[in-house]
Structure formats: C-alpha cells, structure tokens
Write a protein that holds these residues in place. Structure first.
Motif, PDB file in Angstrom:
ATOM      1  N   PRO A  49      -1.900   8.188   8.462  1.00 48.48           N
ATOM      2  CA  PRO A  49      -1.484   9.495   7.966  1.00 48.48           C
ATOM      3  C   PRO A  49      -0.064   9.841   8.388  1.00 48.48           C
ATOM      4  O   PRO A  49       0.399  10.937   8.157  1.00 48.48           O
ATOM      5  N   PHE A  50       0.620   8.914   9.044  1.00 48.70           N
ATOM      6  CA  PHE A  50       1.929   9.207   9.642  1.00 48.70           C
ATOM      7  C   PHE A  50       3.035   9.223   8.601  1.00 48.70           C
ATOM      8  O   PHE A  50       3.781  10.167   8.463  1.00 48.70           O
ATOM      9  N   VAL A  51       3.129   8.147   7.818  1.00 50.37           N
ATOM     10  CA  VAL A  51       4.157   8.042   6.796  1.00 50.37           C
ATOM     11  C   VAL A  51       3.548   7.407   5.573  1.00 50.37           C
ATOM     12  O   VAL A  51       2.454   6.873   5.598  1.00 50.37           O
ATOM     13  N   GLY A  52       4.257   7.448   4.465  1.00 48.11           N
ATOM     14  CA  GLY A  52       3.785   6.723   3.309  1.00 48.11           C
ATOM     15  C   GLY A  52       3.886   7.506   2.018  1.00 48.11           C
ATOM     16  O   GLY A  52       3.878   8.722   2.002  1.00 48.11           O
ATOM     17  N   TYR A  53       3.992   6.780   0.932  1.00 50.27           N
ATOM     18  CA  TYR A  53       4.082   7.371  -0.396  1.00 50.27           C
ATOM     19  C   TYR A  53       2.702   7.836  -0.836  1.00 50.27           C
ATOM     20  O   TYR A  53       1.711   7.160  -0.607  1.00 50.27           O
ATOM     21  N   ASP A  89       1.896  16.083  -8.085  1.00 52.84           N
ATOM     22  CA  ASP A  89       3.218  16.097  -7.454  1.00 52.84           C
ATOM     23  C   ASP A  89       3.385  14.803  -6.684  1.00 52.84           C
ATOM     24  O   ASP A  89       2.573  14.487  -5.798  1.00 52.84           O
ATOM     25  N   ALA A  90       4.419  14.058  -7.025  1.00 52.80           N
ATOM     26  CA  ALA A  90       4.689  12.806  -6.310  1.00 52.80           C
ATOM     27  C   ALA A  90       5.518  13.110  -5.070  1.00 52.80           C
ATOM     28  O   ALA A  90       6.544  13.778  -5.129  1.00 52.80           O
ATOM     29  N   GLU A  91       5.027  12.672  -3.942  1.00 48.81           N
ATOM     30  CA  GLU A  91       5.767  12.829  -2.696  1.00 48.81           C
ATOM     31  C   GLU A  91       6.647  11.596  -2.508  1.00 48.81           C
ATOM     32  O   GLU A  91       6.169  10.471  -2.528  1.00 48.81           O
ATOM     33  N   THR A  92       7.934  11.843  -2.348  1.00 43.48           N
ATOM     34  CA  THR A  92       8.848  10.721  -2.201  1.00 43.48           C
ATOM     35  C   THR A  92       8.631  10.036  -0.856  1.00 43.48           C
ATOM     36  O   THR A  92       8.145  10.634   0.100  1.00 43.48           O
ATOM     37  N   ASN A  93       9.033   8.770  -0.800  1.00 40.83           N
ATOM     38  CA  ASN A  93       8.921   8.021   0.434  1.00 40.83           C
ATOM     39  C   ASN A  93       9.771   8.675   1.522  1.00 40.83           C
ATOM     40  O   ASN A  93      10.830   9.229   1.253  1.00 40.83           O
ATOM     41  N   ALA A 131       5.458   1.617   8.595  1.00 44.31           N
ATOM     42  CA  ALA A 131       6.259   2.326   7.597  1.00 44.31           C
ATOM     43  C   ALA A 131       6.718   1.377   6.490  1.00 44.31           C
ATOM     44  O   ALA A 131       6.687   1.727   5.309  1.00 44.31           O
ATOM     45  N   MET A 132       7.144   0.183   6.864  1.00 44.79           N
ATOM     46  CA  MET A 132       7.610  -0.772   5.866  1.00 44.79           C
ATOM     47  C   MET A 132       6.479  -1.169   4.928  1.00 44.79           C
ATOM     48  O   MET A 132       6.690  -1.348   3.724  1.00 44.79           O
ATOM     49  N   LYS A 133       5.276  -1.304   5.454  1.00 42.80           N
ATOM     50  CA  LYS A 133       4.133  -1.654   4.611  1.00 42.80           C
ATOM     51  C   LYS A 133       3.849  -0.555   3.589  1.00 42.80           C
ATOM     52  O   LYS A 133       3.251  -0.808   2.542  1.00 42.80           O
ATOM     53  N   GLN A 134       4.247   0.672   3.907  1.00 39.57           N
ATOM     54  CA  GLN A 134       3.999   1.798   3.014  1.00 39.57           C
ATOM     55  C   GLN A 134       5.245   2.198   2.233  1.00 39.57           C
ATOM     56  O   GLN A 134       5.322   3.285   1.678  1.00 39.57           O
ATOM     57  N   ARG A 135       6.241   1.307   2.212  1.00 41.45           N
ATOM     58  CA  ARG A 135       7.451   1.462   1.408  1.00 41.45           C
ATOM     59  C   ARG A 135       8.330   2.616   1.881  1.00 41.45           C
ATOM     60  O   ARG A 135       9.083   3.194   1.092  1.00 41.45           O
ATOM     61  N   ASP A 136       8.241   2.970   3.151  1.00 40.93           N
ATOM     62  CA  ASP A 136       9.123   3.989   3.705  1.00 40.93           C
ATOM     63  C   ASP A 136      10.386   3.352   4.256  1.00 40.93           C
ATOM     64  O   ASP A 136      10.380   2.200   4.696  1.00 40.93           O
ATOM     65  N   ALA A 137      11.463   4.110   4.258  1.00 41.34           N
ATOM     66  CA  ALA A 137      12.731   3.631   4.814  1.00 41.34           C
ATOM     67  C   ALA A 137      12.726   3.826   6.324  1.00 41.34           C
ATOM     68  O   ALA A 137      12.325   4.874   6.833  1.00 41.34           O
ATOM     69  N   VAL A 138      13.183   2.816   7.045  1.00 41.66           N
ATOM     70  CA  VAL A 138      13.180   2.837   8.510  1.00 41.66           C
ATOM     71  C   VAL A 138      14.616   2.751   9.024  1.00 41.66           C
ATOM     72  O   VAL A 138      15.410   1.920   8.568  1.00 41.66           O
ATOM     73  N   ALA A 139      14.951   3.640   9.951  1.00 36.56           N
ATOM     74  CA  ALA A 139      16.225   3.596  10.670  1.00 36.56           C
ATOM     75  C   ALA A 139      15.921   3.400  12.152  1.00 36.56           C
ATOM     76  O   ALA A 139      14.875   3.832  12.643  1.00 36.56           O
ATOM     77  N   LEU A 151      20.901   1.244  12.877  1.00 30.61           N
ATOM     78  CA  LEU A 151      20.619   0.701  11.556  1.00 30.61           C
ATOM     79  C   LEU A 151      20.279   1.865  10.634  1.00 30.61           C
ATOM     80  O   LEU A 151      19.353   2.627  10.912  1.00 30.61           O
ATOM     81  N   ASP A 152      21.037   2.029   9.556  1.00 30.95           N
ATOM     82  CA  ASP A 152      20.770   3.098   8.594  1.00 30.95           C
ATOM     83  C   ASP A 152      19.401   2.927   7.946  1.00 30.95           C
ATOM     84  O   ASP A 152      18.874   1.810   7.887  1.00 30.95           O
ATOM     85  N   PRO A 153      18.812   4.014   7.417  1.00 30.34           N
ATOM     86  CA  PRO A 153      17.492   3.906   6.788  1.00 30.34           C
ATOM     87  C   PRO A 153      17.494   2.891   5.648  1.00 30.34           C
ATOM     88  O   PRO A 153      18.394   2.874   4.811  1.00 30.34           O
ATOM     89  N   SER A 154      16.475   2.050   5.640  1.00 31.68           N
ATOM     90  CA  SER A 154      16.342   1.038   4.590  1.00 31.68           C
ATOM     91  C   SER A 154      14.890   0.614   4.502  1.00 31.68           C
ATOM     92  O   SER A 154      14.182   0.551   5.511  1.00 31.68           O
ATOM     93  N   ALA A 155      14.471   0.328   3.280  1.00 31.74           N
ATOM     94  CA  ALA A 155      13.136  -0.233   3.053  1.00 31.74           C
ATOM     95  C   ALA A 155      13.238  -1.645   2.486  1.00 31.74           C
ATOM     96  O   ALA A 155      12.257  -2.176   1.979  1.00 31.74           O
ATOM     97  N   LYS A 156      14.405  -2.244   2.602  1.00 28.02           N
ATOM     98  CA  LYS A 156      14.625  -3.570   2.025  1.00 28.02           C
ATOM     99  C   LYS A 156      13.848  -4.627   2.798  1.00 28.02           C
ATOM    100  O   LYS A 156      13.549  -4.459   3.991  1.00 28.02           O
TER     101      LYS A 156
END
Length: 307
Positions: A49-53, A89-93, A131-139, A151-156
């Motif tokens: 429930p922490f992060v995620g689309y 309503d779509a919640e953005t990553n 977070a990466m598994k849930q397509r969130d950007a990590v910094a 490291l700037d936020p990225s989900a790459k």
C-alpha cells in the motif's frame, strides 16, 4: 551517543568489469539482503500500500454511444432499468525519494546484526525494489555534510542496480550536517511525492526540524526511519565500556552502571522531542534498532498505512 566500530569480512565474489572485488562483494551482499527483506515482506502482504499505480472508482454517468460495456454498472441497471457507466480517476505513478544518512556515525555497530548504514541501505534498497516493480520513479541521495550524491527520479530499467551501487559506497564524511542535507533534499525533490529518510538523527534537533518543515511545506509525505544500534538506544552493555566518537578523535572509557540511568533519561528525552516534532509536522517516524528484522519493520509499518 555511544558508538563503536567493529570490522567485518565478506566473501568476495568474481570481479565485474566495472567494480573492484571488494566493491562487488558489498554490492552483492546488499542485493541479497534487500531481496530477502522483500521476499519476507511479501510472504505476509502480497501488495504494497506504500506506492504504486492504481485506478480508483470516481462516479457514475449515463451511458453514451461508444462507451465500453465492461464499465456498465449492471446492478444499477437491474434496479432502475437505465444504463450507467462507471468513471475512474487514474492515480499517476509516484515519485519515491530515498535519502540515506552516510555519515560516519552510521558506521556504528555494537549489538546490531549490521551497521546502521548497512541496515538503512537494506531498507532503502527494498523500498526501491518494491517501487520499481510498481512502475514508480525512484530517486536516491546520500547525506553527510549535505547531499553528496544524488540520482534523479527514474523508473527506467536498471535504476535499482544504480541505487545498489550508490548505497554500497563507503566514502562517509567525518561531519554530519543533517539539517543542511534535508534542506538540500527539499530543493532536489521538485515534484510532490513520498520522501523516506533513513538516519540516526545525530545532529542538532532544531536543524532537523527546519529540514522537515521545508519538505512538508513542499507537499511531500515524509517518512522518517530513525535507525539506532541497540546499545545506543538501550545501553545493553555491562561493565567497562570504551566510547568512541565516530565523527571526531574523542574517546572515553567509563563504567556502564555509573552512567546508565542518566544516559537512558537523556536518550528518552531526545527521542520524545523528535517524536513531538514529527507529530507537529505530520511526519511518520519509525524508531527502530538494527537487531530488528528489516522485513518485520516494513510489514508492520506498511500494514499500518493501509488501515
């Protein structure tokens, strides 16, 4: 605070072209610990429930030509004989900002299974993986005398490996400037998101408060993982004890029983002051010691967030 350095050895693994053997050993050890935390966490909780689309129901509207029949609310139709479709309503990553204290005081290990920095890095790497598994950007940023690496936020693809490499660095500065680091973190975290801070908070309390105020003023949700060695928090040692200043040249030998009562009173007061600051600023503070299983820490906290 009581600090002590205890040397450790790690089995070296085959060398990679971009890392020395000792660096690779630290990196592989961190990856194994982080994956172990995540696996242990997921045994009890299958979705974070922490992060995620996510996509959440918002409202109904009358059906119109071309609307997807999959979104028709057939229960409403059965009652009213009219077609309505569900709107969502779509919640953005999210952006997940991780800031890890890499100052020398975090190298303390007396009774814990790991140094405070190793423990904090393990938790940070585990959250980054989730977070990466849930397509969130990590910094990710390292803190000592300010933010030294970021490291700037990225989900790459490959971001988690970049985080591991940065967390495995061991070039800690001798001075902690946590307030300065948090103010810089506020400037670097330009887009609203979740800011997770991993530190022993050994610095001027008012400076820490100013940094937290700035982060909250920018609209971030702030989570503070207050990381201590069991000896620092509970003074678990007995007999004579040599106290070493991890960020200076001072040393002191003392009798534990002679200082225990006064020391614990000071630590309790300090923790209570930090807790009050966090409550006032709407910051979640998780006090933990490095003898606690990291997976249990994540599980307990994330379950509390979801309720």
């Amino acid at each position: 605070m009581i600090s002590s350095r205890r040397s450790t050895t790690q089995e070296e693994k085959p060398q990679a072209s971009w890392l020395q053997p000792e660096e690779l050993a630290r990196l592989n050890s961190l990856e194994l610990r982080a994956r172990g935390v995540v696996e242990g966490f997921l045994q009890g909780l299958h979705q974070s429930p922490f992060v995620g689309y996510s996509v959440e129901f918002s409202s109904h509207r009358r059906y119109g030509p071309g609307d997807d029949l999959r979104h028709v609310n057939w229960k409403v139709f059965a009652r009213q004989r009219k077609l309505y479709v569900k709107e969502f309503d779509a919640e953005t990553n999210l952006n997940l900002y991780l800031f890890v204290d890499a100052s020398r005081s975090m190298q303390c290990r007396v009774d814990g299974a790991m140094t405070k920095h190793e423990y904090a890095s393990t938790l940070a790497a585990a959250l980054a993986w989730m977070a990466m598994k849930q397509r969130d950007a990590v910094a990710l940023g390292l803190m000592d005398d300010g933010i030294t690496d970021y490291l700037d936020p990225s989900a790459k693809p490959g971001r988690w490996e970049e985080c591991l490499k940065l967390l495995a660095q061991t070039n800690a500065q001798p001075v902690t400037a946590l307030g300065k680091s948090l103010e810089q973190a506020s400037a670097l975290a330009r887009h609203r998101g979740i800011v997770a801070i991993f530190s022993d908070l050994v610095d001027d309390t008012s400076a820490v408060e100013r940094g937290l105020v700035q982060l909250r003023h920018r609209g971030h949700e702030v989570v503070l993982f207050h990381t201590l060695d069991p000896c620092e928090r509970r003074l678990t040692q007995k007999g004579r004890l040599r106290v070493v200043d991890m960020e200076g040249a001072g040393q002191l030998t003392t009798d534990v029983e002679g200082i225990r009562t006064a020391y614990l009173r000071r630590v309790d007061t300090w923790c209570a002051e930090l807790a009050d600051i966090c409550v006032q600023q709407g910051v979640d503070r998780i006090e933990l010691t490095t003898d606690q299983p990291p997976a249990a820490i994540l599980f307990d906290y994330l379950v509390r967030r979801s309720t």
